[in-house]
Design an enzyme around this catalytic site. Structure first.
Site, short mmCIF file in Angstrom:
data_model
loop_
_atom_site.label_atom_id
_atom_site.label_comp_id
_atom_site.label_asym_id
_atom_site.label_seq_id
_atom_site.Cartn_x
_atom_site.Cartn_y
_atom_site.Cartn_z
CG ASP A 104 54.64 44.85 16.91
OD1 ASP A 104 53.82 45.64 17.39
OD2 ASP A 104 55.86 45.12 16.77
CE1 TYR B 139 53.39 59.64 12.33
CE2 TYR B 139 52.31 61.73 12.80
CZ TYR B 139 52.39 60.37 12.95
OH TYR B 139 51.47 59.72 13.73
NE ARG C 71 50.67 69.99 20.10
CZ ARG C 71 50.96 71.24 19.79
NH1 ARG C 71 50.11 72.21 20.10
NH2 ARG C 71 52.07 71.55 19.16
N1 UFG Z 1 56.77 69.44 24.92
C1 UFG Z 1 57.60 70.15 25.77
N2 UFG Z 1 58.65 69.46 26.30
C2 UFG Z 1 58.91 68.15 26.06
C3 UFG Z 1 58.04 67.44 25.20
C4 UFG Z 1 56.97 68.12 24.64
O1 UFG Z 1 57.42 71.34 26.00
O2 UFG Z 1 59.91 67.61 26.59
C5 UFG Z 1 55.60 70.15 24.35
C6 UFG Z 1 55.63 70.15 22.81
O3 UFG Z 1 56.34 71.27 22.34
C7 UFG Z 1 54.12 70.24 22.52
C8 UFG Z 1 53.46 69.49 23.67
O4 UFG Z 1 54.45 69.44 24.71
O5 UFG Z 1 53.70 71.58 22.56
C9 UFG Z 1 53.08 68.06 23.32
O6 UFG Z 1 54.20 67.44 22.71
P1 UFG Z 1 54.25 65.88 22.40
O7 UFG Z 1 55.62 65.60 21.85
O8 UFG Z 1 53.81 65.11 23.61
O9 UFG Z 1 53.14 65.65 21.30
P2 UFG Z 1 52.95 66.38 19.87
O10 UFG Z 1 51.79 67.32 20.02
O11 UFG Z 1 54.19 66.95 19.36
O12 UFG Z 1 52.65 65.14 18.90
C10 UFG Z 1 51.49 64.36 18.94
C11 UFG Z 1 51.81 62.94 18.51
C12 UFG Z 1 52.28 62.92 17.08
C13 UFG Z 1 51.24 63.55 16.22
C14 UFG Z 1 50.86 64.91 16.73
C15 UFG Z 1 49.68 65.39 15.96
O13 UFG Z 1 52.80 62.40 19.35
O14 UFG Z 1 52.50 61.59 16.68
O15 UFG Z 1 50.51 64.87 18.10
O16 UFG Z 1 49.61 66.73 16.02
F1 UFG Z 1 51.68 63.72 14.96
#
Ligand code: UFG
Length: 353
Positions: A52, A161, A241
């Site tokens: 790492d 990504y 999700r």
């Molecule tokens: N969200 C909020 N507020 C925040 C952060 C997130 O409302 O402060 C929402 C986002 O809009 C989303 C959900 O919470 O609807 C989950 O968001 P995350 O950022 O926790 O995760 P993502 O679904 O965006 O992303 C994850 C992984 C990525 C990967 C993706 C695959 O972190 O690496 O799933 O779809 F690419």
């Protein structure tokens, strides 16, 4: 920054390898999922070596085995590592993970996630290591055309990504054909939670993920949580999700590794709970676990967020014999909260120092 393993280290790598016959190189093993994987491998009797560069990982998250600091861009160090380690298999968790950042800095993502992985594959071929478990992502599918998302779902990633991860999946198919390198591509949905011990967990800087941000609000590190849109076509208007406990994710990796060794055939499976939870349901779970009100601000939609992402995990269950042990949101949040509380309380020795 990177240096080849020393003579003493090489000796210990070989000695350990002879003892177990299950030597695994964990690239990116100091990061969130990688560090949980190292713990699961050690508990499974594997001999681990973490490689790492500590750009995002934490040395103290590696709970055992050997640690070598280095970068996949440095092929000389990689060669020294492989020559010393005589690994049976490799797991690759290294890479950049922020979808939004990948749109702003595509070069960084293609370098870290594609070019550096190519260096790793070429080193594996040079040193005759034929089994790889690769961290892929639901982002390879892009905007879903059907839910739940199975392995046959079309792949039309909508950001660098996701495109980079899909490129690696194509590279792996070509390396299998040309060199017999067998891989397991595991497409993660939303990895979340922490090891039930509370020793390791999610520590991204900056943090962008929903559950750790909500827990930072509960700890008083942030005043509120921004909800990115509540006008989606979902029952409560917020995005849905598929949150999968990081320990369950790691158990699936162990199964994938065993399946690779047993069948010597490449595979690709989607890894999720098969259940969807909305942002508001996550917030409710965080409120229930922490007892904190978690003030919300409704914000604009975040670019590139699909309304729903839910995995069809039938293939993981059928082909790997995998079942999630912690499918409930409360367990995921509770374990993450334990980790956050442990980190928030200053260690007595740190205070004395
Ligand atoms: N969200 C909020 N507020 C925040 C952060 C997130 O409302 O402060 C929402 C986002 O809009 C989303 C959900 O919470 O609807 C989950 O968001 P995350 O950022 O926790 O995760 P993502 O679904 O965006 O992303 C994850 C992984 C990525 C990967 C993706 C695959 O972190 O690496 O799933 O779809 F690419």
């Amino acid at each position: 920054m990177s240096s080849p393993p020393g003579r003493k280290e090489r000796g210990s790598i070989l000695a350990a390898k002879e003892q177990t016959g299950k030597a695994v190189l964990v690239v990116g093993g100091a990061g969130y999922i990688g560090s949980h994987m190292v713990k699961a491998l050690l508990e499974g009797g594997y001999d681990t070596t973490v490689f790492d560069n500590l750009a995002a990982g934490h040395r103290d998250a590696v709970l055992g085995g050997r640690f070598v600091q280095g970068d996949l861009a440095d092929t000389a160090t990689l060669d020294a590592l492989f020559a010393a380690g005589r690994f049976d298999a490799v797991m690759n968790f290294a890479g950049s993970i922020q979808v939004g950042e990948s749109v702003q800095k595509p070069g960084l993502y293609y370098r870290n996630n594609v070019a550096n992985t190519l260096n790793l594959l070429e080193a594996m071929v040079r040193h005759g290591v034929r089994h790889l478990v690769f961290s892929s992502t639901a982002a390879i599918f892009g905007e879903p055309v059907r839910i739940p998302i199975d392995e046959e779902h079309p792949t039309h990633p909508v950001n660098p990504y996701g495109r980079g991860k899909l490129m690696v999946e194509h590279m792996l198919a070509d390396f299998d054909h040309a060199h017999g390198l067998k891989s397991a591509c595991l497409r993660y949905f939303n990895a979340a939670g922490a090891d039930p011990s509370g020793l390791i967990g999610e520590r991204h800087e900056p943090e962008t993920h929903l559950i750790p941000i909500a827990l930072e609000v509960a700890l008083g590190k942030r005043g509120h949580l921004s909800v990115y849109g509540e006008d989606y076509d979902t029952p409560d208007g917020t995005c849905i999700r598929d949150y999968i406990h990081v320990s369950d994710l790691c158990q699936a990796h162990l199964r994938a590794l065993e399946t690779l060794r047993r069948t010597d055939r490449s595979l690709a499976v989607n890894l999720g709970n098969g259940q969807g939870f909305s942002v508001r349901e996550v917030v409710d779970a965080v409120r229930a676990v922490t007892g904190h009100a978690i003030p919300l601000k409704i914000d604009a939609r975040r670019a590139g967020d699909p309304a729903r992402l839910i995995a069809d995990s039938t293939a993981a269950r059928d082909h790997l014999g995998w079942r999630p042990q912690y499918p409930g949101l409360q367990d995921i949040v509770r374990h993450a909260w334990t980790f956050h509380l442990n980190r928030a309380v200053p260690h007595p020795l740190a205070q004395a120092a």
